[in-house]
Scaffold this motif. Structure first.
Motif, PDB file in Angstrom:
ATOM      1  N   LYS A 198     -15.036  17.472  -6.621  1.00  0.00           N
ATOM      2  CA  LYS A 198     -15.208  18.351  -7.796  1.00  0.00           C
ATOM      3  C   LYS A 198     -13.701  18.321  -8.603  1.00  0.00           C
ATOM      4  CE  LYS A 198     -15.782  23.350  -8.690  1.00  0.00           C
ATOM      5  NZ  LYS A 198     -14.337  23.713  -9.559  1.00  0.00           N
ATOM      6  N   ALA A 199     -12.770  18.181  -7.993  1.00  0.00           N
ATOM      7  CA  ALA A 199     -11.289  18.106  -8.857  1.00  0.00           C
ATOM      8  C   ALA A 199     -11.126  17.061  -9.457  1.00  0.00           C
ATOM      9  CB  ALA A 199     -10.138  18.139  -7.477  1.00  0.00           C
ATOM     10  N   ILE A 200     -11.585  15.827  -9.016  1.00  0.00           N
ATOM     11  CA  ILE A 200     -11.716  14.693  -9.811  1.00  0.00           C
ATOM     12  C   ILE A 200     -12.544  14.750 -10.928  1.00  0.00           C
ATOM     13  CG2 ILE A 200     -11.865  11.921  -9.723  1.00  0.00           C
ATOM     14  CD1 ILE A 200      -9.433  12.999  -8.311  1.00  0.00           C
ATOM     15  N   ILE A 201     -14.082  15.058 -10.791  1.00  0.00           N
ATOM     16  CA  ILE A 201     -14.742  15.044 -11.635  1.00  0.00           C
ATOM     17  C   ILE A 201     -14.489  15.954 -12.953  1.00  0.00           C
ATOM     18  CG2 ILE A 201     -17.042  15.982 -12.305  1.00  0.00           C
ATOM     19  CD1 ILE A 201     -18.027  15.024  -9.734  1.00  0.00           C
ATOM     20  N   GLU A 202     -13.545  17.091 -12.600  1.00  0.00           N
ATOM     21  CA  GLU A 202     -13.220  17.818 -13.583  1.00  0.00           C
ATOM     22  C   GLU A 202     -12.145  17.358 -14.683  1.00  0.00           C
ATOM     23  OE1 GLU A 202     -12.024  21.571 -11.531  1.00  0.00           O
ATOM     24  OE2 GLU A 202     -13.842  22.357 -11.594  1.00  0.00           O
ATOM     25  N   LEU A 203     -11.572  15.977 -14.301  1.00  0.00           N
ATOM     26  CA  LEU A 203     -10.872  15.279 -15.264  1.00  0.00           C
ATOM     27  C   LEU A 203     -11.708  14.620 -16.219  1.00  0.00           C
ATOM     28  CD1 LEU A 203      -8.525  13.452 -12.683  1.00  0.00           C
ATOM     29  CD2 LEU A 203      -7.910  15.281 -14.349  1.00  0.00           C
ATOM     30  N   LEU A 204     -12.945  14.497 -16.236  1.00  0.00           N
ATOM     31  CA  LEU A 204     -13.889  14.350 -17.197  1.00  0.00           C
ATOM     32  C   LEU A 204     -14.622  15.241 -18.174  1.00  0.00           C
ATOM     33  CD1 LEU A 204     -15.837  11.759 -14.901  1.00  0.00           C
ATOM     34  CD2 LEU A 204     -14.583  11.107 -16.865  1.00  0.00           C
ATOM     35  N   PRO A 205     -14.667  15.063 -19.294  1.00  0.00           N
ATOM     36  CA  PRO A 205     -15.356  15.966 -20.357  1.00  0.00           C
ATOM     37  C   PRO A 205     -16.778  16.312 -19.743  1.00  0.00           C
ATOM     38  CG  PRO A 205     -14.683  14.167 -21.490  1.00  0.00           C
ATOM     39  CD  PRO A 205     -14.842  13.491 -19.991  1.00  0.00           C
ATOM     40  N   LYS A 206     -17.288  17.571 -19.924  1.00  0.00           N
ATOM     41  CA  LYS A 206     -18.404  18.244 -19.176  1.00  0.00           C
ATOM     42  C   LYS A 206     -19.548  17.487 -19.519  1.00  0.00           C
ATOM     43  CE  LYS A 206     -16.680  23.282 -19.251  1.00  0.00           C
ATOM     44  NZ  LYS A 206     -16.967  24.515 -19.595  1.00  0.00           N
ATOM     45  N   TYR A 207     -19.798  16.762 -20.586  1.00  0.00           N
ATOM     46  CA  TYR A 207     -20.974  16.246 -20.707  1.00  0.00           C
ATOM     47  C   TYR A 207     -21.028  14.789 -20.177  1.00  0.00           C
ATOM     48  CZ  TYR A 207     -18.034  13.105 -24.051  1.00  0.00           C
ATOM     49  OH  TYR A 207     -17.150  12.182 -24.621  1.00  0.00           O
ATOM     50  N   GLU A 208     -19.990  14.514 -19.437  1.00  0.00           N
ATOM     51  CA  GLU A 208     -19.967  13.193 -18.696  1.00  0.00           C
ATOM     52  C   GLU A 208     -20.092  13.482 -17.259  1.00  0.00           C
ATOM     53  OE1 GLU A 208     -16.353  11.129 -19.595  1.00  0.00           O
ATOM     54  OE2 GLU A 208     -17.406  10.350 -21.738  1.00  0.00           O
ATOM     55  N   ARG A 209     -20.248  14.623 -16.684  1.00  0.00           N
ATOM     56  CA  ARG A 209     -20.026  14.785 -15.361  1.00  0.00           C
ATOM     57  C   ARG A 209     -21.320  14.954 -14.631  1.00  0.00           C
ATOM     58  NH1 ARG A 209     -16.294  20.333 -15.737  1.00  0.00           N
ATOM     59  NH2 ARG A 209     -14.393  19.204 -16.916  1.00  0.00           N
ATOM     60  N   HIS A 210     -22.501  14.719 -15.237  1.00  0.00           N
ATOM     61  CA  HIS A 210     -23.798  15.202 -14.674  1.00  0.00           C
ATOM     62  C   HIS A 210     -24.218  13.728 -13.888  1.00  0.00           C
ATOM     63  CE1 HIS A 210     -24.768  13.036 -18.408  1.00  0.00           C
ATOM     64  NE2 HIS A 210     -25.822  12.612 -17.675  1.00  0.00           N
ATOM     65  N   THR A 211     -23.957  12.793 -14.477  1.00  0.00           N
ATOM     66  CA  THR A 211     -24.456  11.589 -13.284  1.00  0.00           C
ATOM     67  C   THR A 211     -23.286  11.252 -12.127  1.00  0.00           C
ATOM     68  OG1 THR A 211     -23.017   9.899 -14.827  1.00  0.00           O
ATOM     69  CG2 THR A 211     -25.480  10.618 -15.498  1.00  0.00           C
ATOM     70  N   ILE A 212     -22.272  11.964 -11.996  1.00  0.00           N
ATOM     71  CA  ILE A 212     -21.160  11.755 -11.087  1.00  0.00           C
ATOM     72  C   ILE A 212     -21.556  12.179  -9.596  1.00  0.00           C
ATOM     73  CG2 ILE A 212     -18.841  11.702 -10.175  1.00  0.00           C
ATOM     74  CD1 ILE A 212     -19.374  10.283 -12.874  1.00  0.00           C
ATOM     75  N   LYS A 213     -21.609  11.411  -8.672  1.00  0.00           N
ATOM     76  CA  LYS A 213     -22.122  11.724  -7.375  1.00  0.00           C
ATOM     77  C   LYS A 213     -20.854  11.941  -6.363  1.00  0.00           C
ATOM     78  CE  LYS A 213     -26.346   9.154  -7.616  1.00  0.00           C
ATOM     79  NZ  LYS A 213     -27.300   7.917  -7.304  1.00  0.00           N
ATOM     80  N   ASN A 214     -19.648  11.210  -6.456  1.00  0.00           N
ATOM     81  CA  ASN A 214     -18.579  11.516  -5.500  1.00  0.00           C
ATOM     82  C   ASN A 214     -17.359  10.978  -6.180  1.00  0.00           C
ATOM     83  OD1 ASN A 214     -18.316   8.388  -5.559  1.00  0.00           O
ATOM     84  ND2 ASN A 214     -20.076   8.556  -4.435  1.00  0.00           N
TER      85      ASN A 214
END
Length: 227
Positions: free
Chosen positions: A135-151
């Motif tokens: 979650k902490a690393i994913i939040e470095l990405l814009p919200k619209y790019e987070r939905h496909t991230i698994k880990n």
């Protein structure tokens, strides 16, 4: 003993830029930065006004550098490193030697501190890595790019892919000379171009490479003429 690079004729560049170039040279000289790693200058944290002076993304880690030059004050240092520690596996304060004692009082022992002066860079407080969750690393990405991230590895790869041109340009320029200069800093400061500005941004990247290649050719001709 490590010698401070001169960065060519850029004697009058701003202290914060000189410090940043000095840090990049140190990372390469000490093999903390490998070809293909991503460096981003002034990386913006999501949902915050805070920017990271220099962010390093490898295939497995995210590291943030907070830079303090001789002319900087440390009034916001505690707050800055706290924000960075939320998202990055490791935070390193890179400060002018005069700030070391005060910096050590303002940050926890988990924060690493490097100091620099005109002659060398020194590790003065060895920090600890605190590998962040997905979650902490994913939040470095814009919200619209987070939905496909698994880990977290997916997130790191996404960031590196997003800035792929920066990686390619930085290492292409680095291969042509020994020390960093402003061209290197430009190459890692450029944000990925949006569709409507892609041609303009690509032209800027290309012009930097062509200018550097032209300069290298001119120096080679000059050397041959004088021999």
């Amino acid at each position: 003993m490590e010698r401070a690079p001169t960065h060519g004729a850029q004697i009058n560049v701003k202290p914060e830029i000189r410090a940043k170039l000095r840090l990049i040279d140190h990372l390469i000289a000490t093999q903390r930065l490998a070809e293909g790693d991503l460096l981003i200058s002034e990386f913006r944290l999501p949902n915050k006004k805070r920017r990271v002076d220099l962010a390093l993304f490898t295939t497995s880690r995210a590291i943030a550098f907070e830079i303090k030059t001789e002319g900087d004050n440390l009034s916001r240092l505690s707050e800055q490193v706290k924000d960075l520690s939320t998202h990055f596996d490791k935070v390193i304060v890179f400060c002018a030697h005069k700030h070391y004692n005060n910096a050590k009082k303002l940050v926890s022992k988990s924060i690493e501190i490097w100091s620099y002066n005109d002659k060398k860079t020194k590790l003065l407080q060895r920090g600890r890595s605190n590998i962040k969750n997905t979650k902490a690393i994913i939040e470095l990405l814009p919200k619209y790019e987070r939905h496909t991230i698994k880990n977290r590895n997916d997130a790191l790869n996404k960031i590196r892919k997003k800035f792929r041109k920066n990686i390619e340009l930085f290492w292409k320029i680095r291969s042509q000379k020994k020390n960093c200069d402003l061209k290197d800093l430009i190459s890692i400061s450029r944000t990925p171009p949006k569709d409507q500005t892609k041609k303009t941004s690509d032209d800027l990247w290309t012009s930097i490479i062509e200018d550097q290649s032209s300069q290298s050719s001119s120096e080679s001709i000059s050397d041959n003429s004088s021999s």
